[in-house]
Design an enzyme around this catalytic site. Sequence first.
Site, mmCIF file in Angstrom:
data_model
loop_
_atom_site.group_PDB
_atom_site.id
_atom_site.type_symbol
_atom_site.label_atom_id
_atom_site.label_comp_id
_atom_site.label_asym_id
_atom_site.label_seq_id
_atom_site.Cartn_x
_atom_site.Cartn_y
_atom_site.Cartn_z
ATOM 1 N N GLU A 1 21.058 -3.990 136.393
ATOM 2 C CA GLU A 1 21.922 -3.459 135.335
ATOM 3 C C GLU A 1 23.337 -3.197 135.824
ATOM 4 O O GLU A 1 23.548 -2.536 136.839
ATOM 5 C CB GLU A 1 21.323 -2.159 134.799
ATOM 6 N N LYS B 1 27.544 -1.982 134.992
ATOM 7 C CA LYS B 1 28.283 -0.946 134.286
ATOM 8 C C LYS B 1 29.773 -1.197 134.458
ATOM 9 O O LYS B 1 30.197 -1.799 135.446
ATOM 10 C CB LYS B 1 27.914 0.446 134.820
ATOM 11 N N ASP C 1 23.104 -2.811 128.887
ATOM 12 C CA ASP C 1 23.189 -1.481 128.300
ATOM 13 C C ASP C 1 24.357 -1.488 127.337
ATOM 14 O O ASP C 1 25.483 -1.812 127.712
ATOM 15 C CB ASP C 1 23.390 -0.430 129.396
ATOM 16 N N HIS D 1 27.657 0.039 128.419
ATOM 17 C CA HIS D 1 28.237 -0.311 129.708
ATOM 18 C C HIS D 1 29.269 -1.427 129.645
ATOM 19 O O HIS D 1 29.466 -2.163 130.608
ATOM 20 C CB HIS D 1 27.124 -0.698 130.687
ATOM 21 N N HIS E 1 19.120 -1.822 127.040
ATOM 22 C CA HIS E 1 19.167 -0.370 126.977
ATOM 23 C C HIS E 1 20.068 -0.038 125.801
ATOM 24 O O HIS E 1 21.285 -0.223 125.866
ATOM 25 C CB HIS E 1 19.721 0.227 128.276
ATOM 26 N N ASP F 1 30.898 5.281 127.619
ATOM 27 C CA ASP F 1 29.439 5.342 127.782
ATOM 28 C C ASP F 1 28.944 6.770 127.577
ATOM 29 O O ASP F 1 28.479 7.432 128.504
ATOM 30 C CB ASP F 1 29.070 4.838 129.187
ATOM 31 N N ASP G 1 26.495 7.753 125.488
ATOM 32 C CA ASP G 1 25.052 7.826 125.233
ATOM 33 C C ASP G 1 24.694 8.700 124.042
ATOM 34 O O ASP G 1 23.784 9.528 124.109
ATOM 35 C CB ASP G 1 24.320 8.300 126.497
#
Length: 416
Positions: free
Chosen positions: A224, A226, A257, A260, A284, A292, A294
Amino acid sequence: MNEARIKQAYDIAVERYAELGIDVEKVLDLMQKVEISMHCWQADDVCGFESSGDLTGGIQTTGNYPGKARNIEELRADILKAKSLLPGNQRLNLHEIYGDFGGQFVDRDEVEPKHFESWMQWGLENGMKLDFNTTSFSHPKSGDLSLSNPNQEIRDFWIEHSKRCRAIAEEMGRRQGDPCIMNLWVHDGSKDITVNRMKYRELLKDSLDQIFAQKYDNMKDCIESKVFGIGLESYTVGSNDFYIGYGAKNNKIVTLDTGHFHPTESVADKLSSLLLYVPEVMLHVSRPVRWDSDHVTIMNDETLDLMHEIVRCDALDRVHIGLDYFDASINRIGAYVIGTRATQKCLLQALLEPLAQLREYEAKGQGFERLALLEEAKALPWNAVWDMYCLRNNVPVGEAFIADVQQYEKEVTSKR
Protein backbone atom coordinates in the site's frame (compact mmCIF):
# COMPACT_ATOMS: atom_id res chain seq x y z
CA MET A 1 -40.89 -0.70 7.74
CA ASN A 2 -43.91 -2.66 6.51
CA GLU A 3 -42.78 -5.96 4.98
CA ALA A 4 -45.65 -6.09 2.49
CA ARG A 5 -44.73 -2.65 1.13
CA ILE A 6 -41.08 -3.67 0.83
CA LYS A 7 -42.09 -6.69 -1.26
CA GLN A 8 -44.47 -4.62 -3.35
CA ALA A 9 -41.81 -2.02 -4.12
CA TYR A 10 -39.33 -4.78 -4.88
CA ASP A 11 -41.67 -6.45 -7.38
CA ILE A 12 -42.08 -3.15 -9.19
CA ALA A 13 -38.31 -2.65 -9.21
CA VAL A 14 -37.76 -6.14 -10.63
CA GLU A 15 -40.11 -5.34 -13.51
CA ARG A 16 -38.48 -1.98 -14.17
CA TYR A 17 -34.98 -3.44 -14.26
CA ALA A 18 -36.13 -6.36 -16.41
CA GLU A 19 -37.14 -3.80 -19.05
CA LEU A 20 -33.45 -2.93 -19.25
CA GLY A 21 -32.32 -6.55 -19.36
CA ILE A 22 -31.20 -6.75 -15.73
CA ASP A 23 -31.90 -9.84 -13.61
CA VAL A 24 -32.32 -8.44 -10.08
CA GLU A 25 -32.29 -11.86 -8.42
CA LYS A 26 -28.93 -12.59 -10.03
CA VAL A 27 -27.64 -9.27 -8.71
CA LEU A 28 -28.75 -10.14 -5.17
CA ASP A 29 -26.99 -13.49 -5.46
CA LEU A 30 -23.79 -11.65 -6.38
CA MET A 31 -24.20 -9.24 -3.47
CA GLN A 32 -24.44 -12.18 -1.10
CA LYS A 33 -21.11 -13.52 -2.33
CA VAL A 34 -19.15 -10.27 -1.94
CA GLU A 35 -17.37 -9.97 1.40
CA ILE A 36 -16.57 -6.53 2.83
CA SER A 37 -13.54 -6.58 5.11
CA MET A 38 -14.38 -4.50 8.19
CA HIS A 39 -11.47 -2.82 9.97
CA CYS A 40 -11.06 -3.58 13.66
CA TRP A 41 -9.45 -0.21 14.41
CA GLN A 42 -12.66 1.84 14.06
CA ALA A 43 -13.85 0.44 17.42
CA ASP A 44 -10.93 1.76 19.51
CA ASP A 45 -9.32 4.61 17.53
CA VAL A 46 -6.34 2.53 16.31
CA CYS A 47 -5.03 1.89 19.83
CA GLY A 48 -4.70 -1.90 19.89
CA PHE A 49 -3.66 -3.97 22.89
CA GLU A 50 0.11 -3.66 22.83
CA SER A 51 0.61 -0.44 24.79
CA SER A 52 -1.14 2.78 25.79
CA GLY A 53 1.21 5.09 23.89
CA ASP A 54 0.23 7.85 21.49
CA LEU A 55 -0.36 7.29 17.78
CA THR A 56 2.70 8.04 15.66
CA GLY A 57 3.78 7.50 12.07
CA GLY A 58 1.56 10.05 10.35
CA ILE A 59 -1.66 8.67 11.86
CA GLN A 60 -4.15 10.75 13.79
CA THR A 61 -7.62 10.05 15.16
CA THR A 62 -9.80 13.06 15.91
CA GLY A 63 -12.68 13.21 18.35
CA ASN A 64 -13.33 11.88 21.83
CA TYR A 65 -16.83 10.41 21.64
CA PRO A 66 -17.37 8.32 24.78
CA GLY A 67 -17.56 4.54 24.85
CA LYS A 68 -14.65 3.30 22.76
CA ALA A 69 -13.58 -0.32 23.18
CA ARG A 70 -10.92 -0.66 25.89
CA ASN A 71 -10.03 -4.32 25.60
CA ILE A 72 -10.37 -7.34 23.34
CA GLU A 73 -13.75 -8.39 24.76
CA GLU A 74 -15.32 -4.97 24.21
CA LEU A 75 -13.81 -4.71 20.73
CA ARG A 76 -15.25 -8.05 19.70
CA ALA A 77 -18.65 -7.23 21.16
CA ASP A 78 -18.77 -3.93 19.25
CA ILE A 79 -17.77 -5.60 15.98
CA LEU A 80 -20.44 -8.27 16.37
CA LYS A 81 -23.05 -5.62 17.16
CA ALA A 82 -22.15 -3.75 14.00
CA LYS A 83 -22.16 -6.98 12.00
CA SER A 84 -25.67 -7.80 13.24
CA LEU A 85 -26.94 -4.65 11.51
CA LEU A 86 -25.29 -5.37 8.15
CA PRO A 87 -26.64 -7.44 5.26
CA GLY A 88 -24.44 -9.87 3.39
CA ASN A 89 -21.10 -11.26 4.56
CA GLN A 90 -18.23 -9.47 6.26
CA ARG A 91 -14.62 -10.30 6.99
CA LEU A 92 -12.53 -8.72 9.76
CA ASN A 93 -9.26 -6.92 9.07
CA LEU A 94 -6.82 -6.98 12.00
CA HIS A 95 -3.67 -4.98 12.65
CA GLU A 96 -0.86 -6.82 14.41
CA ILE A 97 -1.24 -4.68 17.55
CA TYR A 98 -4.65 -6.30 18.15
CA GLY A 99 -3.18 -9.64 19.16
CA ASP A 100 -4.40 -11.51 22.22
CA PHE A 101 -1.26 -10.99 24.27
CA GLY A 102 -2.74 -12.10 27.59
CA GLY A 103 -1.62 -8.97 29.40
CA GLN A 104 2.03 -9.59 28.51
CA PHE A 105 4.21 -7.32 26.38
CA VAL A 106 5.19 -9.05 23.15
CA ASP A 107 7.46 -6.97 20.94
CA ARG A 108 6.63 -6.87 17.28
CA ASP A 109 9.59 -8.97 16.18
CA GLU A 110 8.43 -11.73 18.53
CA VAL A 111 4.77 -12.04 17.58
CA GLU A 112 3.54 -15.53 16.62
CA PRO A 113 0.37 -17.22 15.36
CA LYS A 114 -0.43 -18.26 18.94
CA HIS A 115 -1.10 -14.61 19.78
CA PHE A 116 -4.00 -14.73 17.30
CA GLU A 117 -5.27 -18.18 18.20
CA SER A 118 -8.31 -16.78 19.99
CA TRP A 119 -9.05 -14.50 17.02
CA MET A 120 -8.97 -17.47 14.65
CA GLN A 121 -11.37 -19.38 16.88
CA TRP A 122 -13.59 -16.32 17.25
CA GLY A 123 -13.66 -15.82 13.49
CA LEU A 124 -14.74 -19.40 12.86
CA GLU A 125 -17.41 -19.22 15.56
CA ASN A 126 -18.84 -15.98 14.21
CA GLY A 127 -18.54 -16.56 10.49
CA MET A 128 -15.92 -13.86 9.91
CA LYS A 129 -12.82 -14.66 7.89
CA LEU A 130 -9.74 -12.71 8.90
CA ASP A 131 -7.41 -10.39 7.01
CA PHE A 132 -4.21 -8.95 8.46
CA ASN A 133 -1.80 -5.99 8.49
CA THR A 134 1.73 -5.29 9.63
CA THR A 135 1.96 -2.41 12.13
CA SER A 136 4.94 -0.10 11.72
CA PHE A 137 3.56 2.94 13.56
CA SER A 138 3.30 3.81 17.28
CA HIS A 139 6.45 2.01 18.41
CA PRO A 140 9.76 3.25 19.92
CA LYS A 141 11.57 2.02 16.79
CA SER A 142 9.11 3.59 14.34
CA GLY A 143 10.70 7.02 13.97
CA ASP A 144 10.45 8.40 10.45
CA LEU A 145 11.85 5.27 8.79
CA SER A 146 11.19 1.57 9.35
CA LEU A 147 11.78 -0.81 6.42
CA SER A 148 13.83 1.89 4.67
CA ASN A 149 15.94 2.78 7.70
CA PRO A 150 19.73 2.96 7.07
CA ASN A 151 20.18 1.71 10.64
CA GLN A 152 20.54 -2.02 10.04
CA GLU A 153 19.33 -2.99 13.51
CA ILE A 154 16.09 -1.04 13.15
CA ARG A 155 15.52 -2.21 9.59
CA ASP A 156 16.08 -5.84 10.58
CA PHE A 157 13.58 -5.41 13.41
CA TRP A 158 10.85 -4.38 10.99
CA ILE A 159 11.82 -7.02 8.45
CA GLU A 160 11.45 -9.68 11.13
CA HIS A 161 8.13 -8.17 12.22
CA SER A 162 6.82 -8.33 8.64
CA LYS A 163 8.00 -11.90 8.16
CA ARG A 164 6.20 -12.96 11.32
CA CYS A 165 3.03 -11.19 10.23
CA ARG A 166 3.09 -13.17 6.98
CA ALA A 167 3.40 -16.39 8.96
CA ILE A 168 0.40 -15.36 11.07
CA ALA A 169 -1.60 -14.55 7.94
CA GLU A 170 -0.68 -17.94 6.48
CA GLU A 171 -2.04 -19.71 9.56
CA MET A 172 -5.20 -17.60 9.48
CA GLY A 173 -5.79 -18.51 5.85
CA ARG A 174 -5.14 -22.19 6.48
CA ARG A 175 -7.52 -22.31 9.42
CA GLN A 176 -10.38 -20.50 7.67
CA GLY A 177 -9.98 -22.32 4.37
CA ASP A 178 -9.67 -19.07 2.45
CA PRO A 179 -6.58 -16.93 1.80
CA CYS A 180 -5.90 -14.21 4.36
CA ILE A 181 -5.14 -10.91 2.63
CA MET A 182 -2.12 -9.39 4.36
CA ASN A 183 -1.45 -5.73 3.76
CA LEU A 184 1.96 -4.15 4.19
CA TRP A 185 2.01 -0.40 4.66
CA VAL A 186 4.81 1.61 6.26
CA HIS A 187 4.76 5.30 7.04
CA ASP A 188 8.39 5.91 6.03
CA GLY A 189 9.16 9.42 4.84
CA SER A 190 10.60 12.82 5.59
CA LYS A 191 9.12 16.02 7.02
CA ASP A 192 11.37 18.20 4.91
CA ILE A 193 13.42 17.98 1.74
CA THR A 194 15.56 14.86 1.31
CA VAL A 195 18.46 14.39 -1.06
CA ASN A 196 18.49 10.60 -0.64
CA ARG A 197 15.26 9.53 -2.32
CA MET A 198 16.89 6.69 -4.23
CA LYS A 199 18.78 5.40 -1.19
CA TYR A 200 15.66 4.91 0.96
CA ARG A 201 13.74 3.31 -1.89
CA GLU A 202 16.60 0.91 -2.56
CA LEU A 203 16.50 -0.07 1.11
CA LEU A 204 12.72 -0.52 1.03
CA LYS A 205 12.97 -2.69 -2.09
CA ASP A 206 15.64 -4.85 -0.46
CA SER A 207 13.53 -5.20 2.71
CA LEU A 208 10.50 -6.28 0.68
CA ASP A 209 12.58 -8.81 -1.24
CA GLN A 210 13.67 -10.37 2.05
CA ILE A 211 10.16 -10.31 3.51
CA PHE A 212 8.55 -11.93 0.47
CA ALA A 213 11.25 -14.57 -0.07
CA GLN A 214 9.18 -17.16 1.81
CA LYS A 215 6.36 -18.51 -0.36
CA TYR A 216 2.99 -19.31 1.20
CA ASP A 217 -0.18 -20.97 -0.08
CA ASN A 218 -2.84 -19.63 2.28
CA MET A 219 -2.19 -15.90 2.33
CA LYS A 220 -1.91 -13.15 -0.26
CA ASP A 221 0.44 -10.18 -0.01
CA CYS A 222 -0.64 -6.66 -0.83
CA ILE A 223 1.41 -3.46 -0.71
CA GLU A 224 0.00 0.00 0.00
CA SER A 225 1.22 3.44 -1.00
CA LYS A 226 0.54 6.89 0.42
CA VAL A 227 1.04 10.49 -0.66
CA PHE A 228 2.19 11.78 2.73
CA GLY A 229 1.67 11.48 6.46
CA ILE A 230 1.39 14.06 9.23
CA GLY A 231 4.93 15.12 10.08
CA LEU A 232 6.20 13.41 6.92
CA GLU A 233 4.84 15.77 4.32
CA SER A 234 7.74 16.24 1.91
CA TYR A 235 8.66 12.69 0.93
CA THR A 236 7.10 9.24 1.11
CA VAL A 237 9.38 6.31 0.41
CA GLY A 238 6.55 3.92 -0.50
CA SER A 239 4.89 6.10 -3.13
CA ASN A 240 2.26 4.98 -5.61
CA ASP A 241 4.88 4.72 -8.38
CA PHE A 242 7.17 2.64 -6.16
CA TYR A 243 4.53 0.07 -5.24
CA ILE A 244 2.96 -0.17 -8.69
CA GLY A 245 6.39 -0.95 -10.09
CA TYR A 246 7.15 -3.45 -7.35
CA GLY A 247 3.73 -5.08 -7.58
CA ALA A 248 3.82 -5.44 -11.36
CA LYS A 249 7.33 -6.86 -11.34
CA ASN A 250 6.77 -9.24 -8.43
CA ASN A 251 3.14 -10.25 -9.04
CA LYS A 252 1.86 -8.68 -5.81
CA ILE A 253 -1.56 -7.27 -5.02
CA VAL A 254 -1.53 -3.46 -4.96
CA THR A 255 -3.65 -1.72 -2.34
CA LEU A 256 -5.48 1.46 -3.29
CA ASP A 257 -6.54 3.49 -0.28
CA THR A 258 -9.00 6.15 -1.38
CA GLY A 259 -7.44 8.65 1.01
CA HIS A 260 -3.87 8.15 -0.14
CA PHE A 261 -3.93 10.23 -3.29
CA HIS A 262 -4.21 13.84 -4.35
CA PRO A 263 -7.79 15.13 -3.83
CA THR A 264 -8.30 15.58 -7.58
CA GLU A 265 -7.16 12.05 -8.51
CA SER A 266 -9.75 9.43 -9.41
CA VAL A 267 -8.98 6.15 -7.66
CA ALA A 268 -11.63 4.47 -9.82
CA ASP A 269 -9.66 5.38 -12.93
CA LYS A 270 -6.64 3.47 -11.63
CA LEU A 271 -8.38 0.08 -11.54
CA SER A 272 -8.48 -0.68 -15.26
CA SER A 273 -4.78 0.11 -15.60
CA LEU A 274 -3.63 -1.82 -12.55
CA LEU A 275 -5.66 -4.92 -13.37
CA LEU A 276 -3.74 -5.28 -16.64
CA TYR A 277 -0.46 -5.73 -14.76
CA VAL A 278 -1.10 -7.05 -11.24
CA PRO A 279 -3.05 -10.19 -10.27
CA GLU A 280 -5.52 -8.51 -7.92
CA VAL A 281 -6.27 -5.20 -6.23
CA MET A 282 -7.09 -4.47 -2.59
CA LEU A 283 -9.25 -1.44 -1.79
CA HIS A 284 -9.20 0.49 1.47
CA VAL A 285 -12.33 2.59 1.24
CA SER A 286 -12.61 5.78 3.29
CA ARG A 287 -13.68 9.38 2.73
CA PRO A 288 -10.84 11.88 2.52
CA VAL A 289 -11.86 15.46 3.22
CA ARG A 290 -9.09 17.60 1.71
CA TRP A 291 -6.49 15.07 2.91
CA ASP A 292 -6.27 11.54 4.32
CA SER A 293 -8.69 12.34 7.13
CA ASP A 294 -10.42 8.93 7.13
CA HIS A 295 -13.96 10.20 7.50
CA VAL A 296 -16.73 7.60 7.49
CA THR A 297 -17.47 6.29 4.01
CA ILE A 298 -20.72 7.59 2.53
CA MET A 299 -22.57 7.05 -0.73
CA ASN A 300 -20.74 9.81 -2.60
CA ASP A 301 -19.61 10.09 -6.22
CA GLU A 302 -16.12 8.78 -5.46
CA THR A 303 -17.34 5.55 -3.86
CA LEU A 304 -20.01 5.09 -6.53
CA ASP A 305 -17.41 5.54 -9.28
CA LEU A 306 -15.12 3.04 -7.60
CA MET A 307 -17.80 0.34 -7.37
CA HIS A 308 -19.00 1.01 -10.91
CA GLU A 309 -15.48 0.54 -12.20
CA ILE A 310 -15.09 -2.82 -10.45
CA VAL A 311 -18.23 -4.07 -12.20
CA ARG A 312 -17.38 -2.49 -15.54
CA CYS A 313 -13.98 -4.21 -15.40
CA ASP A 314 -15.71 -7.53 -14.60
CA ALA A 315 -13.34 -7.72 -11.65
CA LEU A 316 -15.46 -8.77 -8.69
CA ASP A 317 -13.25 -11.83 -8.33
CA ARG A 318 -10.02 -9.81 -8.52
CA VAL A 319 -10.81 -6.80 -6.33
CA HIS A 320 -10.99 -7.15 -2.55
CA ILE A 321 -13.04 -4.50 -0.76
CA GLY A 322 -11.96 -3.39 2.70
CA LEU A 323 -12.79 -0.36 4.85
CA ASP A 324 -10.24 1.96 6.42
CA TYR A 325 -11.55 4.92 8.38
CA PHE A 326 -11.46 5.81 12.05
CA ASP A 327 -13.85 8.48 13.23
CA ALA A 328 -13.81 9.12 16.98
CA SER A 329 -16.24 12.04 16.81
CA ILE A 330 -19.43 9.97 16.53
CA ASN A 331 -20.78 6.68 17.82
CA ARG A 332 -18.22 4.14 16.64
CA ILE A 333 -20.65 1.28 16.02
CA GLY A 334 -22.80 3.69 14.04
CA ALA A 335 -19.74 4.63 12.01
CA TYR A 336 -19.17 0.97 11.17
CA VAL A 337 -22.76 0.53 10.02
CA ILE A 338 -22.98 3.74 7.99
CA GLY A 339 -19.70 3.10 6.16
CA THR A 340 -20.27 -0.57 5.41
CA ARG A 341 -23.85 -0.11 4.25
CA ALA A 342 -22.83 2.87 2.10
CA THR A 343 -20.17 0.77 0.38
CA GLN A 344 -22.68 -2.03 -0.19
CA LYS A 345 -25.27 0.41 -1.56
CA CYS A 346 -22.74 1.74 -4.06
CA LEU A 347 -21.84 -1.78 -5.15
CA LEU A 348 -25.51 -2.70 -5.54
CA GLN A 349 -26.12 0.32 -7.77
CA ALA A 350 -23.11 -0.64 -9.87
CA LEU A 351 -24.41 -4.19 -10.32
CA LEU A 352 -27.82 -2.83 -11.33
CA GLU A 353 -26.40 -0.57 -14.03
CA PRO A 354 -27.77 -1.31 -17.54
CA LEU A 355 -24.22 -1.94 -18.70
CA ALA A 356 -25.01 -4.00 -21.80
CA GLN A 357 -27.19 -1.26 -23.28
CA LEU A 358 -24.69 1.43 -22.33
CA ARG A 359 -21.87 -0.45 -24.04
CA GLU A 360 -23.97 -0.94 -27.14
CA TYR A 361 -24.61 2.79 -27.35
CA GLU A 362 -20.90 3.47 -26.90
CA ALA A 363 -19.85 0.94 -29.52
CA LYS A 364 -22.17 2.62 -32.03
CA GLY A 365 -20.91 6.09 -31.19
CA GLN A 366 -24.26 7.12 -29.74
CA GLY A 367 -22.95 9.57 -27.15
CA PHE A 368 -26.30 11.25 -26.50
CA GLU A 369 -28.04 7.95 -25.80
CA ARG A 370 -25.22 6.75 -23.54
CA LEU A 371 -25.26 9.92 -21.44
CA ALA A 372 -29.06 9.97 -21.30
CA LEU A 373 -29.24 6.40 -20.00
CA LEU A 374 -26.44 7.02 -17.48
CA GLU A 375 -28.51 9.89 -16.11
CA GLU A 376 -31.78 7.98 -16.06
CA ALA A 377 -30.11 5.02 -14.35
CA LYS A 378 -29.46 7.23 -11.34
CA ALA A 379 -33.20 7.39 -10.69
CA LEU A 380 -33.92 3.68 -11.11
CA PRO A 381 -35.47 2.04 -8.00
CA TRP A 382 -32.25 0.53 -6.61
CA ASN A 383 -33.37 1.47 -3.07
CA ALA A 384 -36.28 -0.98 -3.30
CA VAL A 385 -33.76 -3.71 -4.15
CA TRP A 386 -31.58 -2.60 -1.23
CA ASP A 387 -34.52 -2.85 1.17
CA MET A 388 -35.23 -6.40 0.01
CA TYR A 389 -31.54 -7.28 0.38
CA CYS A 390 -31.67 -6.15 4.01
CA LEU A 391 -34.99 -7.91 4.63
CA ARG A 392 -33.72 -11.23 3.29
CA ASN A 393 -30.65 -10.93 5.51
CA ASN A 394 -32.79 -10.26 8.59
CA VAL A 395 -31.19 -6.91 9.35
CA PRO A 396 -32.90 -3.53 9.88
CA VAL A 397 -34.36 -1.96 6.75
CA GLY A 398 -33.84 1.74 6.07
CA GLU A 399 -33.07 3.94 9.05
CA ALA A 400 -34.30 1.37 11.58
CA PHE A 401 -30.72 0.54 12.55
CA ILE A 402 -30.37 3.94 14.23
CA ALA A 403 -32.54 2.81 17.15
CA ASP A 404 -30.48 -0.38 17.52
CA VAL A 405 -27.25 1.60 17.76
CA GLN A 406 -28.81 4.01 20.26
CA GLN A 407 -30.03 1.12 22.43
CA TYR A 408 -26.58 -0.49 22.40
CA GLU A 409 -25.04 2.82 23.42
CA LYS A 410 -27.53 3.16 26.27
CA GLU A 411 -27.01 -0.36 27.55
CA VAL A 412 -23.31 -0.96 26.77
CA THR A 413 -20.94 1.71 25.52
CA SER A 414 -22.21 4.56 27.71
CA LYS A 415 -21.25 2.54 30.79
CA ARG A 416 -17.57 2.27 29.84
